[in-house]
Design a protein around this motif. Structure first.
Motif, PDB file in Angstrom:
ATOM      1  N   ILE A 212       7.295   2.139  -0.484  1.00  0.00           N
ATOM      2  CA  ILE A 212       7.883   1.742   0.868  1.00  0.00           C
ATOM      3  C   ILE A 212       9.489   1.493   0.705  1.00  0.00           C
ATOM      4  O   ILE A 212      10.040   1.989   1.922  1.00  0.00           O
ATOM      5  N   ILE A 213       9.836   1.169  -0.264  1.00  0.00           N
ATOM      6  CA  ILE A 213      11.712   1.032  -0.272  1.00  0.00           C
ATOM      7  C   ILE A 213      11.978   2.431  -0.250  1.00  0.00           C
ATOM      8  O   ILE A 213      13.136   2.616   0.560  1.00  0.00           O
ATOM      9  N   ALA A 214      11.560   3.431  -0.820  1.00  0.00           N
ATOM     10  CA  ALA A 214      12.120   4.803  -0.602  1.00  0.00           C
ATOM     11  C   ALA A 214      11.993   5.418   0.534  1.00  0.00           C
ATOM     12  O   ALA A 214      12.880   5.912   1.032  1.00  0.00           O
TER      13      ALA A 214
ATOM     14  N   ASN B  19       0.701  -1.177   0.057  1.00  0.00           N
ATOM     15  CA  ASN B  19      -0.203   0.060  -0.194  1.00  0.00           C
ATOM     16  C   ASN B  19       0.958   1.181  -0.129  1.00  0.00           C
ATOM     17  O   ASN B  19       2.144   0.997   0.008  1.00  0.00           O
ATOM     18  N   ASP B  20       0.075   2.483   0.124  1.00  0.00           N
ATOM     19  CA  ASP B  20       0.973   3.532   0.094  1.00  0.00           C
ATOM     20  C   ASP B  20       1.821   3.787   1.288  1.00  0.00           C
ATOM     21  O   ASP B  20       1.192   3.365   2.204  1.00  0.00           O
ATOM     22  N   SER B  21       3.120   3.983   1.336  1.00  0.00           N
ATOM     23  CA  SER B  21       3.946   3.861   2.461  1.00  0.00           C
ATOM     24  C   SER B  21       3.539   4.639   3.645  1.00  0.00           C
ATOM     25  O   SER B  21       3.609   4.279   4.720  1.00  0.00           O
ATOM     26  N   LYS B  22       2.778   5.721   3.057  1.00  0.00           N
ATOM     27  CA  LYS B  22       2.354   6.808   4.248  1.00  0.00           C
ATOM     28  C   LYS B  22       1.030   6.025   5.027  1.00  0.00           C
ATOM     29  O   LYS B  22       0.729   6.561   6.072  1.00  0.00           O
ATOM     30  N   LYS B  23       0.472   5.224   4.580  1.00  0.00           N
ATOM     31  CA  LYS B  23      -0.743   4.347   5.225  1.00  0.00           C
ATOM     32  C   LYS B  23      -0.179   3.427   6.075  1.00  0.00           C
ATOM     33  O   LYS B  23      -1.107   2.554   6.592  1.00  0.00           O
ATOM     34  N   LEU B  24       1.144   2.944   6.162  1.00  0.00           N
ATOM     35  CA  LEU B  24       1.491   1.797   6.865  1.00  0.00           C
ATOM     36  C   LEU B  24       2.470   2.203   8.111  1.00  0.00           C
ATOM     37  O   LEU B  24       2.873   3.396   7.948  1.00  0.00           O
ATOM     38  N   SER B  25       2.182   1.414   9.107  1.00  0.00           N
ATOM     39  CA  SER B  25       2.889   1.694  10.303  1.00  0.00           C
ATOM     40  C   SER B  25       4.444   1.416   9.982  1.00  0.00           C
ATOM     41  O   SER B  25       4.912   0.788   9.172  1.00  0.00           O
ATOM     42  N   GLU B  26       5.330   1.963  10.845  1.00  0.00           N
ATOM     43  CA  GLU B  26       6.760   2.105  10.391  1.00  0.00           C
ATOM     44  C   GLU B  26       7.303   0.488  10.660  1.00  0.00           C
ATOM     45  O   GLU B  26       8.001   0.081   9.780  1.00  0.00           O
ATOM     46  N   LYS B  27       6.683  -0.194  11.415  1.00  0.00           N
ATOM     47  CA  LYS B  27       6.952  -1.746  11.754  1.00  0.00           C
ATOM     48  C   LYS B  27       6.697  -2.207  10.638  1.00  0.00           C
ATOM     49  O   LYS B  27       7.176  -3.427  10.038  1.00  0.00           O
ATOM     50  N   LYS B  28       5.234  -2.257   9.836  1.00  0.00           N
ATOM     51  CA  LYS B  28       4.793  -2.904   8.805  1.00  0.00           C
ATOM     52  C   LYS B  28       5.758  -2.465   7.652  1.00  0.00           C
ATOM     53  O   LYS B  28       5.928  -3.481   6.673  1.00  0.00           O
ATOM     54  N   ARG B  29       6.171  -1.371   7.530  1.00  0.00           N
ATOM     55  CA  ARG B  29       6.920  -0.819   6.361  1.00  0.00           C
ATOM     56  C   ARG B  29       8.439  -1.572   6.283  1.00  0.00           C
ATOM     57  O   ARG B  29       8.922  -1.848   5.299  1.00  0.00           O
ATOM     58  N   LEU B  30       8.873  -1.630   7.415  1.00  0.00           N
ATOM     59  CA  LEU B  30      10.262  -2.232   7.418  1.00  0.00           C
ATOM     60  C   LEU B  30      10.038  -3.759   7.028  1.00  0.00           C
ATOM     61  O   LEU B  30      10.827  -4.263   6.501  1.00  0.00           O
ATOM     62  N   LEU B  31       9.126  -4.435   7.440  1.00  0.00           N
ATOM     63  CA  LEU B  31       8.963  -5.861   7.414  1.00  0.00           C
ATOM     64  C   LEU B  31       8.700  -5.918   5.631  1.00  0.00           C
ATOM     65  O   LEU B  31       9.178  -6.861   5.036  1.00  0.00           O
ATOM     66  N   LEU B  32       7.790  -5.194   5.186  1.00  0.00           N
ATOM     67  CA  LEU B  32       7.604  -5.188   3.911  1.00  0.00           C
ATOM     68  C   LEU B  32       8.677  -4.710   2.923  1.00  0.00           C
ATOM     69  O   LEU B  32       8.928  -5.417   1.896  1.00  0.00           O
ATOM     70  N   ALA B  33       9.535  -3.833   3.185  1.00  0.00           N
ATOM     71  CA  ALA B  33      10.802  -3.495   2.529  1.00  0.00           C
ATOM     72  C   ALA B  33      11.607  -4.269   2.472  1.00  0.00           C
ATOM     73  O   ALA B  33      12.474  -4.841   1.424  1.00  0.00           O
ATOM     74  N   GLU B  34      11.949  -5.413   3.379  1.00  0.00           N
ATOM     75  CA  GLU B  34      12.619  -6.650   3.595  1.00  0.00           C
ATOM     76  C   GLU B  34      12.112  -7.666   2.733  1.00  0.00           C
ATOM     77  O   GLU B  34      13.024  -8.033   1.899  1.00  0.00           O
TER      78      GLU B  34
END
Length: 211
Positions: free
Chosen positions: A143-145, A49-64
């Motif tokens: 998310i990556i950015a 999803n749009d990275s701004k709509k995700l929690s920091e924890k979720k972003r980190l997991l998805l980025a990996e």
């Protein structure tokens, strides 16, 4: 080049599509960071999803997960000096071209979040308004950015904790503006941005960190 609106978005009929997004147009400090991602259809990733709509924890997991599963991904950037010289729009377009150029697989088509495609990609790309919510590849790129730029702000925070870059990520919050007024302008600040320009014009009072 046709800008694809939210109501009429149709996915182009290509196998290798790169999604491109940026993070960091609004902050007063640091580079603008972009990413390009080609996903692997055989390795689906849920929760994009749009990275701004995700929690920091979720972003980190998805980025990996994105980095491990994508067919190819790449970061691009434009530094503070380029932002001040070119303006933020053109610097962002340059950073997007750099991200696509960094892919080790050549995409057949590029989908860019927003309403504008960098000049160098117009022959093989189109813009998608709200693409970070509509196109999985763009979501992955956002998310990556964001994870990459947030990490850079955390590093900057370690150098200058009095600015709390880890908290506001360089955006012009009241806290950031107060820190500028108290401690001055850093080399990493964007001098073409009005709050920074105003602080420079005020002159003395910028402190020992002024340059």
């Amino acid at each position: 080049m046709t800008d694809l609106q939210k109501t009429d978005y149709q996915r182009p009929d290509f196998a290798l599509i790169a999604g491109v997004d940026e993070v960091g147009r609004g902050p007063l400090v640091g580079a603008v960071v972009t990413a390009a991602v080609i996903l692997d259809p055989n390795k689906p990733i849920s929760g994009l999803n749009d990275s701004k709509k995700l929690s920091e924890k979720k972003r980190l997991l998805l980025a990996e997960e994105i980095r491990s599963k994508a067919l190819s991904w790449s970061l691009g950037r434009a530094e503070v000096e380029e932002i001040d010289e070119l303006n933020i729009l053109h610097a962002t377009m340059l950073a997007m071209q750099r991200a696509v150029a960094g892919l080790h697989i050549q995409p057949e088509w590029v989908l860019v979040d927003g309403n504008r495609v960098p000049d160098g990609l117009k022959h093989c790309g189109s813009a998608v308004v709200k693409g970070d919510s509509l196109v999985p590849e763009i979501s992955a790129a956002s998310i990556i950015a964001k994870v990459a730029r947030d990490a850079e702000m955390t590093e900057l925070h370690q150098q200058y904790p009095e600015y709390n870059f880890a908290g506001h990520k360089g955006y012009p919050t009241a806290e950031h503006l107060a820190a500028i007024a108290k401690h001055g302008i850093l080399a990493e600040h964007r001098r073409s941005y009005k709050p920074v320009r105003d602080a420079i014009e005020r002159g003395p009072g910028a402190g020992d960190d002024s340059v």
